[in-house]
Design a protein around this motif. Structure first.
Motif, PDB file in Angstrom:
ATOM      1  N   GLN A  61       0.827  -1.201   0.000  1.00 24.42           N
ATOM      2  CA  GLN A  61       0.000   0.000   0.000  1.00 24.42           C
ATOM      3  C   GLN A  61       0.867   1.259   0.000  1.00 24.42           C
ATOM      4  N   LYS A  62       1.967   1.248   0.748  1.00 19.02           N
ATOM      5  CA  LYS A  62       2.863   2.399   0.762  1.00 19.02           C
ATOM      6  C   LYS A  62       3.516   2.603  -0.603  1.00 19.02           C
ATOM      7  N   LYS A  63       3.822   1.506  -1.284  1.00 21.95           N
ATOM      8  CA  LYS A  63       4.379   1.596  -2.633  1.00 21.95           C
ATOM      9  C   LYS A  63       3.384   2.258  -3.585  1.00 21.95           C
ATOM     10  N   LEU A  64       2.117   1.951  -3.397  1.00 21.67           N
ATOM     11  CA  LEU A  64       1.092   2.533  -4.260  1.00 21.67           C
ATOM     12  C   LEU A  64       1.036   4.049  -4.095  1.00 21.67           C
ATOM     13  N   VAL A  65       1.254   4.513  -2.871  1.00 21.23           N
ATOM     14  CA  VAL A  65       1.234   5.949  -2.626  1.00 21.23           C
ATOM     15  C   VAL A  65       2.445   6.626  -3.265  1.00 21.23           C
ATOM     16  N   LYS A  66       3.596   5.972  -3.193  1.00 18.08           N
ATOM     17  CA  LYS A  66       4.832   6.560  -3.710  1.00 18.08           C
ATOM     18  C   LYS A  66       4.865   6.613  -5.238  1.00 18.08           C
ATOM     19  N   SER A  72     -14.932  -8.462   0.552  1.00 23.19           N
ATOM     20  CA  SER A  72     -13.908  -8.758   1.548  1.00 23.19           C
ATOM     21  C   SER A  72     -12.715  -7.817   1.475  1.00 23.19           C
ATOM     22  N   VAL A  73     -12.535  -7.113   0.362  1.00 23.48           N
ATOM     23  CA  VAL A  73     -11.379  -6.240   0.246  1.00 23.48           C
ATOM     24  C   VAL A  73     -11.692  -4.811   0.667  1.00 23.48           C
ATOM     25  N   VAL A  74     -12.933  -4.549   1.078  1.00 23.77           N
ATOM     26  CA  VAL A  74     -13.296  -3.192   1.483  1.00 23.77           C
ATOM     27  C   VAL A  74     -12.434  -2.685   2.641  1.00 23.77           C
ATOM     28  N   PRO A  75     -12.159  -3.496   3.692  1.00 24.57           N
ATOM     29  CA  PRO A  75     -11.267  -2.989   4.746  1.00 24.57           C
ATOM     30  C   PRO A  75      -9.891  -2.580   4.213  1.00 24.57           C
ATOM     31  N   VAL A  76      -9.386  -3.319   3.223  1.00 23.25           N
ATOM     32  CA  VAL A  76      -8.093  -2.961   2.627  1.00 23.25           C
ATOM     33  C   VAL A  76      -8.213  -1.631   1.901  1.00 23.25           C
ATOM     34  N   THR A  77      -9.300  -1.435   1.159  1.00 24.94           N
ATOM     35  CA  THR A  77      -9.464  -0.190   0.416  1.00 24.94           C
ATOM     36  C   THR A  77      -9.625   0.998   1.359  1.00 24.94           C
ATOM     37  N   MET A 115      -4.530   6.313   3.526  1.00 24.48           N
ATOM     38  CA  MET A 115      -3.141   6.634   3.220  1.00 24.48           C
ATOM     39  C   MET A 115      -3.015   7.631   2.071  1.00 24.48           C
ATOM     40  N   GLY A 116      -4.116   7.932   1.394  1.00 24.01           N
ATOM     41  CA  GLY A 116      -4.072   8.925   0.332  1.00 24.01           C
ATOM     42  C   GLY A 116      -3.949   8.367  -1.063  1.00 24.01           C
ATOM     43  N   VAL A 117      -4.184   7.061  -1.235  1.00 21.62           N
ATOM     44  CA  VAL A 117      -4.112   6.463  -2.569  1.00 21.62           C
ATOM     45  C   VAL A 117      -5.191   7.085  -3.459  1.00 21.62           C
ATOM     46  N   SER A 118      -4.858   7.330  -4.730  1.00 16.44           N
ATOM     47  CA  SER A 118      -5.794   7.982  -5.646  1.00 16.44           C
ATOM     48  C   SER A 118      -6.966   7.072  -5.986  1.00 16.44           C
ATOM     49  N   ILE A 134     -13.893  10.066  -3.837  1.00 17.69           N
ATOM     50  CA  ILE A 134     -13.460   9.041  -2.884  1.00 17.69           C
ATOM     51  C   ILE A 134     -13.530   9.634  -1.486  1.00 17.69           C
ATOM     52  N   LYS A 135     -13.943   8.855  -0.525  1.00  8.87           N
ATOM     53  CA  LYS A 135     -14.100   9.340   0.845  1.00  8.87           C
ATOM     54  C   LYS A 135     -12.742   9.364   1.549  1.00  8.87           C
ATOM     55  N   ARG A 136     -12.535  10.410   2.323  1.00  6.40           N
ATOM     56  CA  ARG A 136     -11.289  10.581   3.071  1.00  6.40           C
ATOM     57  C   ARG A 136     -11.609  10.928   4.524  1.00  6.40           C
ATOM     58  N   GLY A 137     -10.639  10.704   5.387  1.00  5.06           N
ATOM     59  CA  GLY A 137     -10.744  11.156   6.769  1.00  5.06           C
ATOM     60  C   GLY A 137     -12.003  10.694   7.472  1.00  5.06           C
ATOM     61  N   GLY A 138     -12.749  11.655   7.999  1.00  2.68           N
ATOM     62  CA  GLY A 138     -13.944  11.355   8.779  1.00  2.68           C
ATOM     63  C   GLY A 138     -15.072  10.753   7.974  1.00  2.68           C
ATOM     64  N   GLU A 139     -14.994  10.857   6.625  1.00  5.44           N
ATOM     65  CA  GLU A 139     -16.039  10.276   5.795  1.00  5.44           C
ATOM     66  C   GLU A 139     -15.983   8.751   5.783  1.00  5.44           C
ATOM     67  N   LEU A 140     -14.821   8.212   6.095  1.00  3.56           N
ATOM     68  CA  LEU A 140     -14.659   6.764   6.084  1.00  3.56           C
ATOM     69  C   LEU A 140     -15.260   6.163   7.334  1.00  3.56           C
ATOM     70  N   GLU A 141     -15.982   5.066   7.137  1.00  6.08           N
ATOM     71  CA  GLU A 141     -16.609   4.369   8.260  1.00  6.08           C
ATOM     72  C   GLU A 141     -15.681   3.249   8.699  1.00  6.08           C
ATOM     73  N   THR A 142     -14.724   3.595   9.550  1.00  4.19           N
ATOM     74  CA  THR A 142     -13.724   2.618   9.983  1.00  4.19           C
ATOM     75  C   THR A 142     -14.036   2.139  11.378  1.00  4.19           C
ATOM     76  N   LYS A 143     -13.714   0.899  11.592  1.00  7.10           N
ATOM     77  CA  LYS A 143     -13.881   0.299  12.920  1.00  7.10           C
ATOM     78  C   LYS A 143     -12.587  -0.385  13.296  1.00  7.10           C
ATOM     79  N   THR A 144     -12.135  -0.133  14.500  1.00  9.79           N
ATOM     80  CA  THR A 144     -10.912  -0.759  14.968  1.00  9.79           C
ATOM     81  C   THR A 144     -11.234  -1.768  16.026  1.00  9.79           C
ATOM     82  N   ALA A 145     -10.599  -2.927  15.914  1.00  9.21           N
ATOM     83  CA  ALA A 145     -10.811  -3.990  16.891  1.00  9.21           C
ATOM     84  C   ALA A 145      -9.773  -3.880  17.983  1.00  9.21           C
TER      85      ALA A 145
END
Length: 332
Positions: free
Chosen positions: A44-49, A71-76, A82-85, A143-154
């Motif tokens: 993912q960091k490579k994708l940003v660079k 299943s890949v939504v958490p990855v996205t 991280m700011g991926v386009s 694309i949603k960024r920051g607070g727009e993302l519905e993230t959940k941390t375990a």
């Protein structure tokens, strides 16, 4: 009871199920080791660079993710944070369910090398082109960024073992998630210590978990294909989805998109339907449409993409299904 038909159904189940079990086992192990030795966070960091090559890298990254788009939504979400386009993200979302190693292995085991390579070329090109194209439109920021993302941390989990120290003065420091100490006057100090499994162990655990997740659907698909091989009339298949009927391709693509189609169940069944007269075009249109997007998956993808980007995502999948079906029907 027709013994001959039962025999046909049983033979088809054993033949299809046995072959796919071997393929899935091998690919699961390979995928486990790749994911362990090529960590996703580093990718993912490579994708940003390397945003210049974002759609290409996103599509290739998707091939390493053997899950449906739900299943890949958490990855996205992590990639979006991280700011991926959007172009990179969209290429990943298209590639991950359509041309990951599990899908390609199953198509190869069922239809052979030529069909697999053709399918890979069509779907991978669609993922790369779709991601590139969206960057050239006014929708590139949808694309949603920051607070727009519905993230959940375990909460963090600890893999622990219990070690006994002889006394407070002689106990050795250790990484701990927590400890239970009965006091310095006691000779029993219980310390919960992190146990870090090896990469090989993690890889095999992931492979086993992936194998267990997929195999029930493979066996169910093999069972359905066995019953279909014995009892489904070839005339019915030929009438509705056979021949050189362009409308059957359009219908298969449109039906496939809203339907949640497990690739593990669909491919064994489609093999039987093709033998009974189903066109290769409708079969591939159904696989691409049903695997690439479905109503539950679209709903989950909406947690990362804004409405216009969701429309673009579905449109690319539908277009790919129709074009892929036409190519398989008339060219390949």
């Amino acid at each position: 009871m027709d013994i001959n038909k039962i025999t046909i159904a049983l033979n088809e189940f054993i033949h299809v199920g046995g072959a796919l079990i071997i393929v899935i086992a091998i690919v699961s192990v390979l995928t486990g080791f790749m994911r362990e030795y090529i960590p996703q966070d580093k990718l993912q960091k490579k994708l940003v660079k390397h945003e210049k090559w974002g759609p290409l890298l996103g599509a290739l990254f998707g091939m390493l993710t053997p899950f449906c788009s739900a299943s890949v939504v958490p990855v996205t979400m992590g990639m979006a944070t991280m700011g991926v386009s959007l172009g990179t993200l969209l290429s990943f979302l298209i590639s991950a369910p359509l041309c990951n190693f599990i899908v390609l292995a199953m198509i190869f085991a069922t239809f052979g090398l030529k069909v697999t390579l053709s399918y890979l070329a069509i779907t991978l090109f669609a993922a790369i082109f779709g991601g590139w194209f969206i960057t050239k439109t006014p929708w590139r920021n949808e694309i949603k960024r920051g607070g727009e993302l519905e993230t959940k941390t375990a909460p963090p989990r600890c893999s622990a073992s219990i070690a006994k120290a002889q006394s407070c003065s002689t106990s050795q420091p250790a990484q701990t998630c927590g400890s239970i100490n009965s006091g310095c006057d006691s000779s029993a100090t219980l310390t919960i210590v992190d146990v870090i499994p090896s990469k090989s162990t993690n890889a095999l655990r992931f492979a086993w978990a992936l194998f267990k997740k997929i195999i029930p659907y493979v066996l169910l698909g093999a069972l359905i294909s066995g019953v279909s091989a014995a009892y489904l009339s070839a005339d019915i298949v030929e009438k509705y989805v056979g021949g050189d009927n362009v409308f059957s391709i359009l219908i298969a693509a449109v039906i496939g998109v809203p339907v949640y189609l497990r690739i593990e169940m669909a491919i064994p069944l489609l093999k039987v339907l093709i033998v009974k007269g189903m066109g290769m075009g409708p079969a591939m249109a159904l696989i691409i449409g049903g695997t690439g997007a479905s109503l539950p998956e679209i709903a989950l993808v909406s947690a990362v993409l804004k409405p216009k980007a969701v429309v673009a995502f579905v449109s690319i999948i539908l277009t790919t299904a129709i074009i892929g079906g036409l190519l398989f029907q008339y060219v390949i």
